[in-house]
Design a protein around this motif. Structure first.
Motif, PDB file in Angstrom:
ATOM      1  N   CYS A   1       0.769  -1.122  -0.049  1.00 41.23           N
ATOM      2  CA  CYS A   1      -0.215   0.020   0.066  1.00 41.23           C
ATOM      3  C   CYS A   1       0.873   1.226  -0.143  1.00 41.23           C
ATOM      4  O   CYS A   1       0.627   2.208  -0.806  1.00 41.23           O
ATOM      5  CB  CYS A   1      -0.962  -0.182   1.034  1.00 41.23           C
ATOM      6  SG  CYS A   1      -2.389  -1.068   1.126  1.00 41.23           S
ATOM      7  N   VAL A   2       1.874   1.403   0.878  1.00 35.99           N
ATOM      8  CA  VAL A   2       2.783   2.667   0.754  1.00 35.99           C
ATOM      9  C   VAL A   2       3.476   2.728  -0.365  1.00 35.99           C
ATOM     10  O   VAL A   2       3.788   3.954  -0.634  1.00 35.99           O
ATOM     11  CB  VAL A   2       3.748   2.456   2.093  1.00 35.99           C
ATOM     12  CG1 VAL A   2       2.752   2.737   3.318  1.00 35.99           C
ATOM     13  CG2 VAL A   2       4.409   1.391   2.147  1.00 35.99           C
ATOM     14  N   ALA A   3       3.921   1.700  -0.982  1.00 30.04           N
ATOM     15  CA  ALA A   3       4.588   1.777  -2.267  1.00 30.04           C
ATOM     16  C   ALA A   3       3.748   2.185  -3.360  1.00 30.04           C
ATOM     17  O   ALA A   3       4.155   3.081  -4.114  1.00 30.04           O
ATOM     18  CB  ALA A   3       5.297   0.246  -2.618  1.00 30.04           C
ATOM     19  N   THR A   4       2.442   1.647  -3.509  1.00 30.25           N
ATOM     20  CA  THR A   4       1.570   2.099  -4.515  1.00 30.25           C
ATOM     21  C   THR A   4       1.116   3.505  -4.199  1.00 30.25           C
ATOM     22  O   THR A   4       0.843   4.391  -5.080  1.00 30.25           O
ATOM     23  CB  THR A   4       0.398   1.052  -4.463  1.00 30.25           C
ATOM     24  OG1 THR A   4       0.583  -0.343  -4.613  1.00 30.25           O
ATOM     25  CG2 THR A   4      -0.934   1.553  -5.348  1.00 30.25           C
ATOM     26  N   ALA A   5       0.968   3.798  -3.088  1.00 26.42           N
ATOM     27  CA  ALA A   5       0.590   5.331  -2.795  1.00 26.42           C
ATOM     28  C   ALA A   5       1.641   6.292  -3.205  1.00 26.42           C
ATOM     29  O   ALA A   5       1.442   7.350  -3.711  1.00 26.42           O
ATOM     30  CB  ALA A   5       0.496   5.401  -1.293  1.00 26.42           C
ATOM     31  N   ALA A   6       3.047   5.850  -3.130  1.00 28.52           N
ATOM     32  CA  ALA A   6       4.020   6.514  -3.510  1.00 28.52           C
ATOM     33  C   ALA A   6       4.255   6.720  -5.056  1.00 28.52           C
ATOM     34  O   ALA A   6       4.429   7.806  -5.596  1.00 28.52           O
ATOM     35  CB  ALA A   6       5.357   6.201  -2.785  1.00 28.52           C
ATOM     36  N   ALA A   7       3.971   5.655  -5.763  1.00 31.45           N
ATOM     37  CA  ALA A   7       4.323   5.711  -7.295  1.00 31.45           C
ATOM     38  C   ALA A   7       3.354   4.857  -8.131  1.00 31.45           C
ATOM     39  O   ALA A   7       3.478   4.901  -9.222  1.00 31.45           O
ATOM     40  CB  ALA A   7       5.805   4.750  -7.391  1.00 31.45           C
ATOM     41  N   GLY A   8       2.149   4.563  -7.253  1.00 35.62           N
ATOM     42  CA  GLY A   8       1.120   3.881  -8.262  1.00 35.62           C
ATOM     43  C   GLY A   8       1.419   2.604  -8.374  1.00 35.62           C
ATOM     44  O   GLY A   8       2.392   1.998  -7.891  1.00 35.62           O
ATOM     45  N   PRO A   9       0.492   1.660  -8.858  1.00 40.06           N
ATOM     46  CA  PRO A   9       0.618   0.130  -8.923  1.00 40.06           C
ATOM     47  C   PRO A   9       1.623  -0.286  -9.921  1.00 40.06           C
ATOM     48  O   PRO A   9       1.369  -0.809 -11.184  1.00 40.06           O
ATOM     49  CB  PRO A   9      -0.728  -0.249  -9.327  1.00 40.06           C
ATOM     50  CG  PRO A   9      -1.536   0.799  -9.977  1.00 40.06           C
ATOM     51  CD  PRO A   9      -0.595   2.182  -9.533  1.00 40.06           C
ATOM     52  N   VAL A  10       3.152  -0.154  -9.657  1.00 42.42           N
ATOM     53  CA  VAL A  10       4.260  -0.320 -10.527  1.00 42.42           C
ATOM     54  C   VAL A  10       4.153  -2.112 -10.721  1.00 42.42           C
ATOM     55  O   VAL A  10       4.453  -2.812  -9.796  1.00 42.42           O
ATOM     56  CB  VAL A  10       5.384  -0.262 -10.009  1.00 42.42           C
ATOM     57  CG1 VAL A  10       6.717  -0.584 -10.878  1.00 42.42           C
ATOM     58  CG2 VAL A  10       5.487   1.394  -9.682  1.00 42.42           C
ATOM     59  N   ALA A  11       3.548  -2.533 -12.140  1.00 47.30           N
ATOM     60  CA  ALA A  11       3.317  -3.675 -12.236  1.00 47.30           C
ATOM     61  C   ALA A  11       4.473  -4.921 -12.182  1.00 47.30           C
ATOM     62  O   ALA A  11       5.600  -4.590 -12.670  1.00 47.30           O
ATOM     63  CB  ALA A  11       2.529  -3.893 -13.778  1.00 47.30           C
ATOM     64  N   PHE A  12       4.262  -5.920 -11.418  1.00 46.55           N
ATOM     65  CA  PHE A  12       4.835  -7.067 -11.695  1.00 46.55           C
ATOM     66  C   PHE A  12       6.108  -7.217 -10.853  1.00 46.55           C
ATOM     67  O   PHE A  12       7.048  -8.119 -10.900  1.00 46.55           O
ATOM     68  CB  PHE A  12       5.380  -7.410 -12.956  1.00 46.55           C
ATOM     69  CG  PHE A  12       4.019  -8.025 -13.806  1.00 46.55           C
ATOM     70  CD1 PHE A  12       3.587  -9.274 -13.560  1.00 46.55           C
ATOM     71  CD2 PHE A  12       3.403  -7.463 -14.720  1.00 46.55           C
ATOM     72  CE1 PHE A  12       2.327  -9.861 -14.064  1.00 46.55           C
ATOM     73  CE2 PHE A  12       2.472  -8.039 -15.555  1.00 46.55           C
ATOM     74  CZ  PHE A  12       1.697  -9.182 -15.045  1.00 46.55           C
ATOM     75  N   VAL A  13       6.445  -6.048 -10.195  1.00 53.54           N
ATOM     76  CA  VAL A  13       7.767  -5.936  -9.449  1.00 53.54           C
ATOM     77  C   VAL A  13       7.727  -6.921  -8.274  1.00 53.54           C
ATOM     78  O   VAL A  13       8.592  -7.844  -8.033  1.00 53.54           O
ATOM     79  CB  VAL A  13       8.181  -4.541  -8.912  1.00 53.54           C
ATOM     80  CG1 VAL A  13       9.260  -4.486  -7.989  1.00 53.54           C
ATOM     81  CG2 VAL A  13       8.238  -3.514 -10.152  1.00 53.54           C
ATOM     82  N   ALA A  14       6.494  -6.825  -7.710  1.00 53.56           N
ATOM     83  CA  ALA A  14       6.250  -7.735  -6.408  1.00 53.56           C
ATOM     84  C   ALA A  14       6.204  -9.094  -6.769  1.00 53.56           C
ATOM     85  O   ALA A  14       6.618 -10.047  -6.145  1.00 53.56           O
ATOM     86  CB  ALA A  14       5.489  -7.330  -5.466  1.00 53.56           C
ATOM     87  N   PHE A  15       5.604  -9.214  -7.935  1.00 49.36           N
ATOM     88  CA  PHE A  15       5.491 -10.740  -8.680  1.00 49.36           C
ATOM     89  C   PHE A  15       6.626 -11.497  -9.018  1.00 49.36           C
ATOM     90  O   PHE A  15       6.962 -12.650  -8.625  1.00 49.36           O
ATOM     91  CB  PHE A  15       4.528 -10.526  -9.781  1.00 49.36           C
ATOM     92  CG  PHE A  15       4.263 -11.984 -10.543  1.00 49.36           C
ATOM     93  CD1 PHE A  15       3.508 -12.753  -9.699  1.00 49.36           C
ATOM     94  CD2 PHE A  15       4.552 -12.167 -11.618  1.00 49.36           C
ATOM     95  CE1 PHE A  15       2.839 -13.954 -10.451  1.00 49.36           C
ATOM     96  CE2 PHE A  15       4.190 -13.493 -12.251  1.00 49.36           C
ATOM     97  CZ  PHE A  15       3.543 -14.149 -11.530  1.00 49.36           C
ATOM     98  N   THR A  16       7.713 -10.697  -9.514  1.00 47.84           N
ATOM     99  CA  THR A  16       8.944 -11.435  -9.903  1.00 47.84           C
ATOM    100  C   THR A  16      10.202 -11.355  -8.997  1.00 47.84           C
ATOM    101  O   THR A  16      11.070 -11.960  -9.076  1.00 47.84           O
ATOM    102  CB  THR A  16       9.338 -10.714 -11.145  1.00 47.84           C
ATOM    103  OG1 THR A  16       9.559  -9.241 -11.039  1.00 47.84           O
ATOM    104  CG2 THR A  16       8.335 -10.918 -12.365  1.00 47.84           C
ATOM    105  N   ALA A  17       9.993 -10.316  -8.118  1.00 47.55           N
ATOM    106  CA  ALA A  17      11.563 -10.142  -7.524  1.00 47.55           C
ATOM    107  C   ALA A  17      11.846 -11.374  -6.618  1.00 47.55           C
ATOM    108  O   ALA A  17      13.177 -11.759  -6.583  1.00 47.55           O
ATOM    109  CB  ALA A  17      11.231  -8.819  -6.437  1.00 47.55           C
TER     110      ALA A  17
END
Length: 357
Positions: free
Chosen positions: A272-288
């Motif tokens: 939530c805090v990452a999305t609040a700062a930069a929007g839903p940057v796709a697939f970073v959490a999915f692939t990291a």
């Protein structure tokens, strides 16, 4: 039966050979972990330095380091400290947050599809932010707070829906995919009912971008991570034990459902805090996390390595978006990460790995 009793009939020579093999394996794993961690750190630093050097006003590495140290004169100092460094710093923090969030979800739910941008957390945050932009004309901090509220609400809803005397990753992921579609429908409805200018602003935010970076936003996200990351470190040991299985965790004095709930709450907060700062940057959490675990090859949690992979993905994708695409094709960072993550998801489904729960 005790361990000495079980080993009573084993020759000493075989025990010594087994002990040497175990020590060698441990040394190999420690060495590989150190090499992977230092390698990822070096790549992340190199990408950050390159991002600071490149632009309409190119700078040398020496000028960048001097400006960061505060010993260089204008205009290099202004360009670095006020224009480029906040964007790079935001990319680093967003990568850390998404990388750890993905690792937490995928580990505790034991499902490679358990990522904030797959199970609806990012979509819930987006719905909250888009509602604030389109219905309330909000901007700045209010949009960020609305995104956090939307993502947190989805997290609570998923936990309530998926709980049936216990929590399973399969049920949580299925519920999350359904909630993600609902949130996407809400976003689509709001966009169709809005003015063109408002819709453009919302769409830019929804794509995931670092263009809005400033020191105020960087400080806010850094403060949130200073609170959340130590909490993640505090529960990491309990999560390692939980990965052995619920029965084993109970025998060691752990409460699996409580641990699982805490880990999910921390993952939701980080996303939530990452999305609040930069929007839903796709697939970073999915692939990291899968990349980090594959590099380590020892089946461990790999939180630090997942965070570093997240940094490499976000900063590297932003570097590509800003400087390596044609000049008339400047795109938000989320477009590039989506182009990277989409094929990975296709490969994951085609290889059958997504069936692991």
């Amino acid at each position: 039966m005790s361990a000495p009793t079980l080993l009573a009939g084993v020759p000493d020579e075989r025990l010594e050979v087994a002990a040497r093999g175990l020590r060698a394996t441990r040394r190999h794993r420690r060495t590989r972990r150190a090499v992977v961690t230092l390698g990822l750190l070096a790549v992340a630093v190199a990408l950050c330095l390159t991002s600071l050097m490149m632009g309409d006003y190119p700078l040398s590495a020496g000028q960048v380091l001097a400006a960061v140290a505060g010993s260089d004169a204008a205009p290099a100092s202004f360009i670095i400290t006020e224009l480029r460094l906040p964007r790079v710093a935001l990319g680093v923090l967003v990568g850390i947050a998404f990388g750890i969030a993905g690792a937490l979800f995928q580990s505790v739910l034991r499902n490679p599809l358990a990522s904030p941008d797959v199970i609806g957390i990012s979509q819930g945050a987006s719905a909250g932010a888009v509602a604030a932009i389109l219905l309330g004309g909000a901007s700045g901090a209010l949009v960020s707070l609305s995104a956090i509220a939307g993502g947190a609400a989805v997290g609570l809803l998923l936990y309530a829906v998926a709980w049936r005397g216990g929590m399973t990753g399969h049920r949580f992921v299925l519920a999350g995919i359904g909630v993600a579609y609902v949130c996407s429908s809400v976003i689509g409805y709001l966009l169709t009912r809005s003015e063109v200018q408002q819709a453009q602003s919302a769409l830019l935010w929804m794509t995931g971008s670092l263009a809005q970076a400033d020191w105020s936003l960087v400080r806010s996200l850094a403060l949130a991570l200073l609170v959340l990351v130590p909490l993640v470190a505090a529960v990491a040991r309990a999560l390692d034990i939980l990965l052995l299985g619920d029965d084993q965790a109970r025998s060691l004095g752990r409460r699996p459902d409580l641990t699982r709930g805490l880990v999910i709450a921390l993952g939701v907060a980080l996303a939530c805090v990452a999305t609040a700062a930069a929007g839903p940057v796709a697939f970073v959490a999915f692939t990291a996390a899968p990349i980090a675990r594959r590099l380590l090859g020892d089946g461990t949690l790999a939180l630090l390595q997942a965070a570093l992979v997240g940094v490499v993905l976000v900063v590297g994708a932003d570097l590509v978006a800003q400087h390596l695409l044609p000049a008339d094709m400047a795109v938000p960072v989320g477009v590039v990460t989506g182009a990277i993550g989409g094929p990975y998801l296709i490969w994951l489904m085609a290889s059958g790995r997504a069936r692991a729960a």
